[in-house]
Structure formats: C-alpha cells, structure tokens
Design a protein around this motif. Sequence first.
Motif, PDB file in Angstrom:
ATOM      1  N   PRO A   4       0.828  -1.210   0.000  1.00  0.00           N
ATOM      2  CA  PRO A   4       0.000   0.000   0.000  1.00  0.00           C
ATOM      3  C   PRO A   4       0.870   1.271   0.000  1.00  0.00           C
ATOM      4  CG  PRO A   4      -0.854  -1.576   1.569  1.00  0.00           C
ATOM      5  CD  PRO A   4       0.473  -2.109   1.090  1.00  0.00           C
ATOM      6  N   GLY A   5       0.632   2.117  -0.984  1.00  0.00           N
ATOM      7  CA  GLY A   5       1.433   3.331  -1.146  1.00  0.00           C
ATOM      8  C   GLY A   5       2.576   3.169  -2.137  1.00  0.00           C
ATOM      9  N   MET A   6       2.905   1.938  -2.468  1.00  0.00           N
ATOM     10  CA  MET A   6       4.001   1.657  -3.401  1.00  0.00           C
ATOM     11  C   MET A   6       3.494   0.935  -4.656  1.00  0.00           C
ATOM     12  SD  MET A   6       6.889   2.847  -2.323  1.00  0.00           S
ATOM     13  CE  MET A   6       7.992   1.947  -3.394  1.00  0.00           C
ATOM     14  N   GLU A   7       2.238   1.182  -5.000  1.00  0.00           N
ATOM     15  CA  GLU A   7       1.654   0.536  -6.167  1.00  0.00           C
ATOM     16  C   GLU A   7       2.306   1.038  -7.448  1.00  0.00           C
ATOM     17  OE1 GLU A   7      -0.168   2.228  -3.850  1.00  0.00           O
ATOM     18  OE2 GLU A   7      -1.543   0.777  -2.971  1.00  0.00           O
ATOM     19  N   MET A   8       2.592   0.103  -8.354  1.00  0.00           N
ATOM     20  CA  MET A   8       3.157   0.416  -9.671  1.00  0.00           C
ATOM     21  C   MET A   8       2.476  -0.474 -10.689  1.00  0.00           C
ATOM     22  SD  MET A   8       7.155   1.039  -8.936  1.00  0.00           S
ATOM     23  CE  MET A   8       7.682   2.237  -7.736  1.00  0.00           C
ATOM     24  N   GLY A   9       1.238  -0.126 -10.997  1.00  0.00           N
ATOM     25  CA  GLY A   9       0.459  -0.951 -11.918  1.00  0.00           C
ATOM     26  C   GLY A   9       0.157  -2.293 -11.290  1.00  0.00           C
ATOM     27  N   ASP A  10       0.335  -3.352 -12.083  1.00  0.00           N
ATOM     28  CA  ASP A  10       0.053  -4.703 -11.602  1.00  0.00           C
ATOM     29  C   ASP A  10       1.267  -5.374 -10.970  1.00  0.00           C
ATOM     30  OD1 ASP A  10      -2.574  -4.555 -12.448  1.00  0.00           O
ATOM     31  OD2 ASP A  10      -2.127  -5.388 -14.436  1.00  0.00           O
ATOM     32  N   LYS A  11       2.415  -4.717 -11.002  1.00  0.00           N
ATOM     33  CA  LYS A  11       3.646  -5.327 -10.486  1.00  0.00           C
ATOM     34  C   LYS A  11       3.615  -5.385  -8.959  1.00  0.00           C
ATOM     35  CE  LYS A  11       8.711  -4.813 -10.733  1.00  0.00           C
ATOM     36  NZ  LYS A  11       8.924  -5.934  -9.917  1.00  0.00           N
ATOM     37  N   LYS A  12       3.970  -6.570  -8.427  1.00  0.00           N
ATOM     38  CA  LYS A  12       4.030  -6.751  -6.974  1.00  0.00           C
ATOM     39  C   LYS A  12       5.232  -7.606  -6.629  1.00  0.00           C
ATOM     40  CE  LYS A  12      -0.802  -6.252  -5.931  1.00  0.00           C
ATOM     41  NZ  LYS A  12      -1.846  -6.541  -5.008  1.00  0.00           N
ATOM     42  N   ASP A  13       6.058  -7.094  -5.726  1.00  0.00           N
ATOM     43  CA  ASP A  13       7.164  -7.878  -5.184  1.00  0.00           C
ATOM     44  C   ASP A  13       6.639  -8.778  -4.077  1.00  0.00           C
ATOM     45  OD1 ASP A  13       8.949  -6.443  -6.773  1.00  0.00           O
ATOM     46  OD2 ASP A  13       9.520  -5.065  -5.169  1.00  0.00           O
ATOM     47  N   ALA A  14       7.303  -9.899  -3.853  1.00  0.00           N
ATOM     48  CA  ALA A  14       7.023 -10.706  -2.668  1.00  0.00           C
ATOM     49  C   ALA A  14       7.588  -9.952  -1.468  1.00  0.00           C
ATOM     50  CB  ALA A  14       7.691 -12.075  -2.792  1.00  0.00           C
ATOM     51  N   TYR A  15       6.867 -10.000  -0.361  1.00  0.00           N
ATOM     52  CA  TYR A  15       7.372  -9.360   0.853  1.00  0.00           C
ATOM     53  C   TYR A  15       6.730  -9.979   2.079  1.00  0.00           C
ATOM     54  CZ  TYR A  15       3.040  -6.570   1.119  1.00  0.00           C
ATOM     55  OH  TYR A  15       1.732  -6.160   1.215  1.00  0.00           O
ATOM     56  N   ASP A  16       7.374  -9.733   3.218  1.00  0.00           N
ATOM     57  CA  ASP A  16       6.860 -10.211   4.492  1.00  0.00           C
ATOM     58  C   ASP A  16       6.493  -9.030   5.370  1.00  0.00           C
ATOM     59  OD1 ASP A  16       7.271 -12.949   3.988  1.00  0.00           O
ATOM     60  OD2 ASP A  16       9.375 -12.796   4.592  1.00  0.00           O
ATOM     61  N   VAL A  17       5.400  -9.193   6.100  1.00  0.00           N
ATOM     62  CA  VAL A  17       5.083  -8.300   7.207  1.00  0.00           C
ATOM     63  C   VAL A  17       5.682  -8.998   8.423  1.00  0.00           C
ATOM     64  CG1 VAL A  17       3.258  -7.267   8.609  1.00  0.00           C
ATOM     65  CG2 VAL A  17       2.965  -7.481   6.126  1.00  0.00           C
ATOM     66  N   ILE A  18       6.568  -8.294   9.110  1.00  0.00           N
ATOM     67  CA  ILE A  18       7.312  -8.861  10.225  1.00  0.00           C
ATOM     68  C   ILE A  18       6.758  -8.333  11.544  1.00  0.00           C
ATOM     69  CG2 ILE A  18       9.616  -9.068  11.275  1.00  0.00           C
ATOM     70  CD1 ILE A  18       9.498 -10.282   8.483  1.00  0.00           C
ATOM     71  N   SER A  19       6.514  -9.219  12.503  1.00  0.00           N
ATOM     72  CA  SER A  19       6.175  -8.768  13.848  1.00  0.00           C
ATOM     73  C   SER A  19       7.475  -8.709  14.651  1.00  0.00           C
ATOM     74  CB  SER A  19       5.162  -9.694  14.519  1.00  0.00           C
ATOM     75  OG  SER A  19       5.711 -10.961  14.754  1.00  0.00           O
ATOM     76  N   PHE A  20       7.527  -7.763  15.588  1.00  0.00           N
ATOM     77  CA  PHE A  20       8.725  -7.617  16.411  1.00  0.00           C
ATOM     78  C   PHE A  20       8.335  -7.149  17.802  1.00  0.00           C
ATOM     79  CE2 PHE A  20       8.042  -3.573  14.342  1.00  0.00           C
ATOM     80  CZ  PHE A  20       8.369  -2.609  15.290  1.00  0.00           C
ATOM     81  N   ASP A  21       9.241  -7.409  18.762  1.00  0.00           N
ATOM     82  CA  ASP A  21       8.982  -6.965  20.132  1.00  0.00           C
ATOM     83  C   ASP A  21      10.164  -6.155  20.651  1.00  0.00           C
ATOM     84  OD1 ASP A  21      10.957  -8.777  20.981  1.00  0.00           O
ATOM     85  OD2 ASP A  21       9.515 -10.279  21.617  1.00  0.00           O
ATOM     86  N   SER A  22      10.060  -5.708  21.886  1.00  0.00           N
ATOM     87  CA  SER A  22      11.103  -4.841  22.453  1.00  0.00           C
ATOM     88  C   SER A  22      12.411  -5.581  22.700  1.00  0.00           C
ATOM     89  CB  SER A  22      10.610  -4.215  23.765  1.00  0.00           C
ATOM     90  OG  SER A  22      10.349  -5.230  24.715  1.00  0.00           O
ATOM     91  N   LYS A  23      12.382  -6.911  22.669  1.00  0.00           N
ATOM     92  CA  LYS A  23      13.606  -7.705  22.854  1.00  0.00           C
ATOM     93  C   LYS A  23      14.255  -8.038  21.513  1.00  0.00           C
ATOM     94  CE  LYS A  23      12.329  -9.681  27.278  1.00  0.00           C
ATOM     95  NZ  LYS A  23      10.974  -9.337  27.619  1.00  0.00           N
TER      96      LYS A  23
END
Length: 152
Positions: A121-140
């Motif tokens: 979201p916000g990085m749309e370039m037509g139909d092109k989509k890179d694979a990516y991960d949404v990463i969860s993280f904590d304070s440690k």
Amino acid sequence: MHKLQLLMMSSLSLINAGVWAENTVKPTDIVVYRSPSCSCCGKWVEHMKQNNFNVQDIVTEDVQAIKNKHGVTPELASCHTAIVDGHVIEGHVPAEDIIALLKTKPKDVGLAVPGMPVGTPGMEMGDKKDAYDVISFDSKKHTEVFKHYTSN
C-alpha cells in the motif's frame, strides 16, 4: 388498522437504526510520522484513511528519532513510522494486517514491512508486486513473519 401501521413503521425504524449502528465502526486512531519529501508515505496515509483509520499525519525532518524511540532497528526500517494503540507500525504495512494485530491485542508487538517493496500500500506500480513479508517484532528484538505476500 392505523395503529397497526404505526406500530409496524416504528418497528422498522428501530430495526433500521440498529442495523445502522451495528455497521458503524468507530475509526481507529493512528499517528503517522513521515518525511515531507516522501510521496509514497502520503499514499499509505490515504490507504489507512480508506480503511477506517483516523490519521494524525505528522510531517517531520527527523523520522529517525521516532524510529529510535520506538525500537525500530535498521533491519526493519522503512520510510515512515506510525503508532496505533501502543503498537509500532513501520513502513507500508497493509491496513488489514494492522486490523488483525489490533484484534489479537498482543503485548509489546509492532509490525514492519522493511524497505519499500513494490505493490505494498502506497508503493503501487500498476500490476507489479514484489514478494514481501510483514514482520512482527517486540522490544527484545525478536522477529517473526506475521504474514507473507507473494509476487505476481
């Protein structure tokens, strides 16, 4: 007969009011810190607004200070940082993933999409989509994949 019509109309009005109230969800407040020179951040802000987030958009020259304050490591960093219900959101995380995070109410967790993958979201370039991960993280500094998106 007239009383019956009034009763039916009153009942329908109450039912409609109940359905309307049930479908009206209060927007979720989110504070976004972004650079004035980054246009993709503004597009992500619009994505959030379209998904029922009440966005406080703070344009700042020192986004890095916000990242440092909230424990965003260089490996997780992107172009903007947001805070929602005590959670850190780094980069172009889809609204649906933020909503999923908020529903589970985890303690001490943030989400990040490192870098600026095409098709987020916000990085749309037509139909092109890179694979990516949404990463969860904590304070440690523990991280794990929250959700994986495939390329096309």
